[in-house]
Design a protein around this motif. Structure first.
Motif, PDB file in Angstrom:
ATOM      1  N   UNK A 295       0.801  -1.219   0.000  1.00  0.00           N
ATOM      2  CA  UNK A 295       0.000   0.000   0.000  1.00  0.00           C
ATOM      3  C   UNK A 295       0.834   1.269   0.000  1.00  0.00           C
ATOM      4  N   UNK A 296       1.925   1.268   0.768  1.00  0.00           N
ATOM      5  CA  UNK A 296       2.786   2.445   0.873  1.00  0.00           C
ATOM      6  C   UNK A 296       4.173   2.007   1.306  1.00  0.00           C
TER       7      UNK A 296
ATOM      8  N   UNK B  96       8.741   0.090   7.872  1.00  0.00           N
ATOM      9  CA  UNK B  96       8.741  -1.377   7.917  1.00  0.00           C
ATOM     10  C   UNK B  96       9.141  -1.949   6.557  1.00  0.00           C
ATOM     11  N   UNK B  97       8.589  -1.412   5.473  1.00  0.00           N
ATOM     12  CA  UNK B  97       8.941  -1.861   4.131  1.00  0.00           C
ATOM     13  C   UNK B  97      10.432  -1.634   3.887  1.00  0.00           C
ATOM     14  N   UNK B  98      10.949  -0.493   4.288  1.00  0.00           N
ATOM     15  CA  UNK B  98      12.381  -0.203   4.101  1.00  0.00           C
ATOM     16  C   UNK B  98      13.245  -1.184   4.885  1.00  0.00           C
TER      17      UNK B  98
ATOM     18  N   UNK C 298      12.205  -2.490  -5.152  1.00  0.00           N
ATOM     19  CA  UNK C 298      10.964  -2.311  -5.900  1.00  0.00           C
ATOM     20  C   UNK C 298       9.765  -2.807  -5.101  1.00  0.00           C
ATOM     21  N   UNK C 299       8.696  -2.036  -5.145  1.00  0.00           N
ATOM     22  CA  UNK C 299       7.406  -2.463  -4.606  1.00  0.00           C
ATOM     23  C   UNK C 299       6.431  -2.496  -5.780  1.00  0.00           C
ATOM     24  N   UNK C 300       5.613  -3.529  -5.814  1.00  0.00           N
ATOM     25  CA  UNK C 300       4.579  -3.688  -6.845  1.00  0.00           C
ATOM     26  C   UNK C 300       5.120  -3.590  -8.274  1.00  0.00           C
TER      27      UNK C 300
END
Length: 166
Positions: free
Chosen positions: A22-23, A27-29, A73-75
């Protein structure tokens, strides 16, 4: 530096599509950082989050000669593929000890959300293109062996299992 464990080939999570991100959050990093550390420890030229049990559409690739050039990369999605193909010997830590020559488009244009949370379109060629496509397959619940005939796939899976028992 956190190196994550790989799921075994039989784990059903490797065979289902990952969820969209979603963003780009802290946490993603952190997940991307762990993925880069894990990729470097293999060593490999790419890693998708489902390979380490994280069911998000996250991938990292680094096919540079010097290393340290990982693209997060995301998505990711392929927008365009070249009509020219190249064959490359592919493998996966989720199916250790085996590999197979896979033919994929030599170049691709990929749209993804980058580390800054911005949508980016980027061209990849050669090994970079192969790695990006390999990671997107993982995000879609596919592995490189899914590009092979059922018999060849079965042989490689059995060989990997036999090597793992040693």
């Amino acid at each position: 530096m956190t190196i994550r464990a790989f799921l075994p080939y039989a784990d059903r999570r490797l065979h289902i599509p990952a969820d969209p991100v979603g963003a780009v959050t802290e946490t993603v990093r952190m997940i991307w950082d762990d993925m880069v550390d894990t990729m470097e420890a293999m060593p490999g030229v790419g890693l998708a989050a489902p390979q380490i049990g994280i069911m998000l559409r996250l991938a990292v690739v680094d096919a540079s000669d010097k290393r340290g050039q990982a693209i997060r990369m995301a998505n990711p999605e392929v927008l365009h593929s070249s009509v020219q193909f190249r064959s490359h010997e592919e493998a996966s830590p989720n199916l250790p000890g085996v590999s197979a020559a896979i033919s994929r488009p030599r170049a691709v244009t990929v749209r993804f959300v980058n580390e800054a949370g911005e949508v980016e379109d980027r061209d990849f060629v050669g090994l970079w293109a192969t790695s990006v496509q390999h990671q997107i397959d993982h995000l879609d619940g596919r592995m490189y062996v899914d590009h092979l005939s059922p018999l060849r796939r079965k042989m490689l899976v059995a060989k990997s299992a036999k090597l793992a028992r040693r």
